[in-house]
Design a protein around this motif. Structure first.
Motif, PDB file in Angstrom:
ATOM      1  N   HIS A 101       0.855  -1.175   0.000  1.00 20.70           N
ATOM      2  CA  HIS A 101       0.000   0.000   0.000  1.00 20.70           C
ATOM      3  C   HIS A 101       0.901   1.239   0.000  1.00 20.70           C
ATOM      4  CE1 HIS A 101      -2.724   3.107   1.514  1.00 20.70           C
ATOM      5  NE2 HIS A 101      -3.719   2.324   1.143  1.00 20.70           N
ATOM      6  N   ASP A 103       0.918   3.952   1.564  1.00 18.06           N
ATOM      7  CA  ASP A 103       1.172   4.591   2.855  1.00 18.06           C
ATOM      8  C   ASP A 103       1.627   3.624   3.943  1.00 18.06           C
ATOM      9  OD1 ASP A 103       0.470   7.191   1.977  1.00 18.06           O
ATOM     10  OD2 ASP A 103      -1.663   6.728   2.216  1.00 18.06           O
ATOM     11  N   CYS A 104       1.963   2.392   3.574  1.00 17.07           N
ATOM     12  CA  CYS A 104       2.248   1.403   4.621  1.00 17.07           C
ATOM     13  C   CYS A 104       3.534   1.711   5.374  1.00 17.07           C
ATOM     14  CB  CYS A 104       2.259  -0.011   4.060  1.00 17.07           C
ATOM     15  SG  CYS A 104       3.700  -0.413   3.072  1.00 17.07           S
ATOM     16  N   ILE A 106       4.858   4.628   6.067  1.00 16.16           N
ATOM     17  CA  ILE A 106       4.552   5.707   7.013  1.00 16.16           C
ATOM     18  C   ILE A 106       3.830   5.127   8.224  1.00 16.16           C
ATOM     19  CG2 ILE A 106       3.215   7.827   7.358  1.00 16.16           C
ATOM     20  CD1 ILE A 106       3.577   8.385   4.348  1.00 16.16           C
ATOM     21  N   ALA A 107       2.867   4.248   7.980  1.00 15.11           N
ATOM     22  CA  ALA A 107       2.111   3.639   9.076  1.00 15.11           C
ATOM     23  C   ALA A 107       3.017   2.820   9.989  1.00 15.11           C
ATOM     24  CB  ALA A 107       0.985   2.774   8.514  1.00 15.11           C
ATOM     25  N   VAL A 108       3.981   2.112   9.408  1.00 15.84           N
ATOM     26  CA  VAL A 108       4.913   1.316  10.209  1.00 15.84           C
ATOM     27  C   VAL A 108       5.763   2.226  11.096  1.00 15.84           C
ATOM     28  CG1 VAL A 108       6.991  -0.135  10.099  1.00 15.84           C
ATOM     29  CG2 VAL A 108       5.018  -0.645   8.639  1.00 15.84           C
ATOM     30  N   ARG A 110       5.159   5.216  12.176  1.00 20.05           N
ATOM     31  CA  ARG A 110       4.347   5.828  13.224  1.00 20.05           C
ATOM     32  C   ARG A 110       4.002   4.816  14.307  1.00 20.05           C
ATOM     33  NH1 ARG A 110       0.373   9.381   9.217  1.00 20.05           N
ATOM     34  NH2 ARG A 110       1.879  11.085   8.842  1.00 20.05           N
ATOM     35  N   ALA A 111       3.699   3.590  13.912  1.00 21.73           N
ATOM     36  CA  ALA A 111       3.364   2.555  14.893  1.00 21.73           C
ATOM     37  C   ALA A 111       4.547   2.260  15.804  1.00 21.73           C
ATOM     38  CB  ALA A 111       2.919   1.283  14.180  1.00 21.73           C
ATOM     39  N   THR A 122       0.620  -5.463   8.377  1.00 23.57           N
ATOM     40  CA  THR A 122      -0.364  -4.693   7.615  1.00 23.57           C
ATOM     41  C   THR A 122      -1.648  -5.474   7.365  1.00 23.57           C
ATOM     42  OG1 THR A 122       0.504  -5.483   5.497  1.00 23.57           O
ATOM     43  CG2 THR A 122       1.452  -3.443   6.406  1.00 23.57           C
ATOM     44  N   LEU A 195      -2.188  -3.041  11.628  1.00 25.03           N
ATOM     45  CA  LEU A 195      -2.413  -1.722  11.044  1.00 25.03           C
ATOM     46  C   LEU A 195      -3.735  -1.682  10.299  1.00 25.03           C
ATOM     47  CD1 LEU A 195       1.167  -0.927   9.672  1.00 25.03           C
ATOM     48  CD2 LEU A 195       0.156  -0.242  11.852  1.00 25.03           C
ATOM     49  N   ARG A 196      -4.318  -0.528  10.213  1.00 26.11           N
ATOM     50  CA  ARG A 196      -5.602  -0.343   9.536  1.00 26.11           C
ATOM     51  C   ARG A 196      -5.421   0.468   8.257  1.00 26.11           C
ATOM     52  NH1 ARG A 196      -6.403  -3.712  12.753  1.00 26.11           N
ATOM     53  NH2 ARG A 196      -7.970  -3.804  14.405  1.00 26.11           N
ATOM     54  N   VAL A 198      -3.970  -0.123   5.344  1.00 23.18           N
ATOM     55  CA  VAL A 198      -2.761  -0.191   4.509  1.00 23.18           C
ATOM     56  C   VAL A 198      -2.431  -1.640   4.151  1.00 23.18           C
ATOM     57  CG1 VAL A 198      -1.729   1.987   5.279  1.00 23.18           C
ATOM     58  CG2 VAL A 198      -1.321  -0.099   6.606  1.00 23.18           C
TER      59      VAL A 198
END
Length: 245
Positions: A101, A103-104, A106-108, A110-111, A122, A195-196, A198
């Motif tokens: 995805h 944005d994945c 970035i999500a990682v 941040r997590a 993900t 994660l949601r 992504v």
């Protein structure tokens, strides 16, 4: 050279056909990551070439990946071989027949900025759907919800991975479940995060090879054979996970 923030390890065996689409998706995610302020050099790409006989290694090198040859034909060894050269604070793993995805990453990041998170995933969606594939997907969901063990792009801190000794190379399959069990014990008081929004897109090539409903038409009989003769386990693993390309 400064250490990257994320190391993305891609285990690969004869993935010349599908690796380019993964690397295309990584390029987009990397651009998003840089635009979010993390920097373009904050990610390193590592392809663990597990004795491929096609152009996997050449494609990876041409696309700017660091290629690590791994001769032991076990997926756990391939993952460990890539991780051994990783320099990032956060280790990520994704299979070569996947697409990220945008944005994945970035999500990682941040997590993993949350010290209460020990790692996560993900999750996945399929690159095509049918009734048999949808039922198989639904069959796995209760276990995912119960354990918070998921798949797709998976991630955790490199220090934790090293503390646990990586993946168990004696396991021809389910090395990922074994590792998550050990990671959860290590991170007592921390949580695994799903994660949601992504999800990683994963290929359905095993369904193409074995049939969209093979979990229902073939797996029960195979499970019965394994119960009767544990020696057939390695033969089953070889046919299902290691042959066919």
């Amino acid at each position: 050279m400064d250490a990257p923030r994320l190391s993305l390890v891609i285990p690969a065996w004869n993935e010349a056909a599908l690796l380019p689409q993964l690397l295309d998706s990584v390029a987009i995610a990397r651009q998003r990551f840089a635009a979010a302020g993390y920097g373009d050099e904050a990610i390193e790409l590592i392809v663990a070439d597990n004795a491929s006989t096609d152009a996997t290694a050449e494609i990876a090198a041409e696309r700017g990946c660091f290629v690590v040859p791994v001769s032991k034909r076990v997926i756990a060894a391939s993952r460990n071989g890539g991780a051994a050269v990783a320099r990032g604070e956060i280790l990520c793993f994704v299979d070569a027949d996947s697409r990220l995805h945008p944005d994945c990453l970035i999500a990682v990041a941040r997590a993993m900025a949350d010290p209460g998170v020990v790692g996560g995933a993900t999750g996945v969606t399929m690159d095509r759907w049918s009734l048999g594939i949808a039922l198989t997907y639904a069959l796995a969901l209760p276990l995912v919800w119960l354990t918070n063990f998921d798949t797709g792009l998976v991630f955790w801190r490199r220090g934790d991975f090293q503390a646990l000794g990586g993946y168990d190379e004696s396991r021809p399959f389910a090395e990922d479940v074994d590792f998550l069990l050990r990671l959860r014990r290590l991170g007592r008081g921390q949580r695994l995060l799903r994660l949601r929004g992504v999800k990683t897109v994963t290929s359905t090539r095993k369904f193409e090879r074995h049939g969209d409903s093979h979990y229902f038409t073939q797996m029960p009989m195979q499970a019965w054979r394994l119960l009767r003769d544990r020696r057939s386990l390695n033969e089953f693993a070889r046919r299902y996970w290691y042959d066919g390309r």
